[in-house]
Design an enzyme around this catalytic site. Structure first.
Site, PDB file in Angstrom:
ATOM      1  N   GLU A 179       1.499  -2.829  -0.325  1.00 33.46           N
ATOM      2  CA  GLU A 179       2.943  -2.703  -0.509  1.00 33.46           C
ATOM      3  C   GLU A 179       3.667  -2.530   0.826  1.00 33.46           C
ATOM      4  OE1 GLU A 179       1.297   1.528  -1.094  1.00 33.46           O
ATOM      5  OE2 GLU A 179       0.640  -0.539  -1.354  1.00 33.46           O
ATOM      6  N   ASP A 211       7.537   0.180   3.914  1.00 31.44           N
ATOM      7  CA  ASP A 211       6.577   0.570   2.871  1.00 31.44           C
ATOM      8  C   ASP A 211       7.324   0.923   1.594  1.00 31.44           C
ATOM      9  OD1 ASP A 211       3.569   1.361   2.493  1.00 31.44           O
ATOM     10  OD2 ASP A 211       4.722   2.959   1.540  1.00 31.44           O
ATOM     11  N   ASP A 250       3.360  -6.880  -8.937  1.00 32.51           N
ATOM     12  CA  ASP A 250       3.485  -8.098  -8.126  1.00 32.51           C
ATOM     13  C   ASP A 250       4.922  -8.612  -8.132  1.00 32.51           C
ATOM     14  OD1 ASP A 250       0.821  -8.000  -7.502  1.00 32.51           O
ATOM     15  OD2 ASP A 250       0.210  -9.600  -8.867  1.00 32.51           O
TER      16      ASP A 250
END
Length: 343
Positions: free
Chosen positions: A252, A203, A220
């Site tokens: 994410e 993460d 992005d």
């Protein structure tokens, strides 16, 4: 699984004095409120629920006990909230499946429209060839070649659509659907061969703040950079004969399936990914590719869990939940860390 809680006279398990608390609140021993609260309290003992589900349910229990509102209306409200928390992962899976389907429809529509244009062109060329007065053999050869080309393109389209349905459009990694399919096969194979299998949950730290600061387009780019590092680490393992699949799990969050890896090896892989991302020189570019900023660092928190021989059911979900719990512990410990189940 824990099993040390005392038991009340009805045979239902009590937790942290909760039966005594319910007695003080005047909740009858055989009431549906008592059954609901005991059920909610027991959820923390079950591996099939995610750490976030457990946290939300326990917070809801505390809220109910503090308020002391045991009316019928409140019971219906708490029941709905409990159901919503427990069904959230399945709603998320459904939404992800719908998103994948939407992207696949968009991709296939573009391919179909393009091929529609090719077929219309083929029809026009065929008419022109027939009207050209060419030798019959040459005419048939031209027509045959035109149809052969279109068939070949359509076969390539079918292959591309199959690939796109299992690929994350942003990062090019496997998508969640591909991950879940691969994990089910890997778990079945590991159980059959009695070989180790581990999962890494990755993460990106403080990603919401990063997005808020730089915007979603730059966000992005950051996700692509993280995916690139994970993909490169996967390639390194594969070059040594290992078997690894990396995927974008959602938002994410990324995940890695490490087959035939014991916990120590999987943790080493996680540390390698963490270090590579920590030292990666992230560059922000504008839409034209010009560098706007460089030297920006990102970090990730990772959780590692391996298939447990003691598990008897819901093996894939237990494995994901265990890795997710370890990742949450890495977050609590300050982020940019690797934790494994049991730390």
């Amino acid at each position: 699984m824990k099993s040390h809680a005392p038991v009340n006279p009805e045979g239902k398990r009590c937790f942290d004095g909760i039966c005594e608390t319910l007695d003080r609140l005047g909740v009858p021993r055989n009431s549906k409120w008592r059954a609901l609260i005991l059920f909610m309290r027991s959820i923390r003992d079950y591996d099939i629920y995610t750490p976030e589900q457990k946290r939300q349910i326990q917070a809801l229990v505390v809220q109910v006990l503090k308020e002391g509102d045991l009316t019928e209306t409140r019971f219906d409200d708490i029941s709905r909230k409990t159901e919503a928390i427990l069904s959230a992962p399945w709603r998320t899976k459904l939404q992800n499946a719908l998103n994948d389907l939407s992207r696949a429809i968009g991709d296939s529509r573009g391919i179909i429209l393009k091929r529609k244009g090719d077929i219309e062109s083929l029809g026009q060329e065929t008419v022109e060839n027939v009207q050209s007065g060419k030798d019959l053999d040459a005419l048939l050869e031209d027509i045959r070649k035109g149809f052969t080309d279109v068939v070949r393109y359509m076969e390539q389209d079918a292959e591309n659509l199959a690939r796109l349905s299992f690929t994350d459009a942003l990062t090019g990694l496997a998508n969640r659907r591909a991950f879940e399919d691969a994990l089910a096969k890997a778990v079945a194979g590991a159980r059959a061969r009695k070989t180790p299998l581990c999962v890494l949950m990755v993460d990106v730290d403080h990603f919401k703040a990063f997005n808020d600061l730089h915007g979603h387009l730059i966000g992005d780019q950051a996700l692509n950079a993280v995916a690139s590092v994970i993909r490169d680490c996967q390639k390194q393992v594969e070059e040594r004969g290992g078997k690894v699949l990396s995927a974008r799990y959602g938002g994410e969050e990324f995940t890695v399936i490490a087959q035939d890896m014991a916990l120590k090896q999987a943790v080493a892989l996680a540390e390698h990914i963490r270090h590579r991302i920590e030292t990666y020189n992230f560059i922000i570019r504008d839409v034209d590719g010009e560098i706007l900023n460089s030297g920006i660092t990102l970090t990730v928190s990772l959780g590692v869990a391996c298939l447990d021989d003691a598990w008897k059911d819901s093996l894939e979900q237990r494995l994901i939940n265990a890795a997710d719990e370890a990742m949450y512990q890495a977050k609590l410990a300050g982020r940019n860390k690797v934790f494994s189940k049991g730390d």
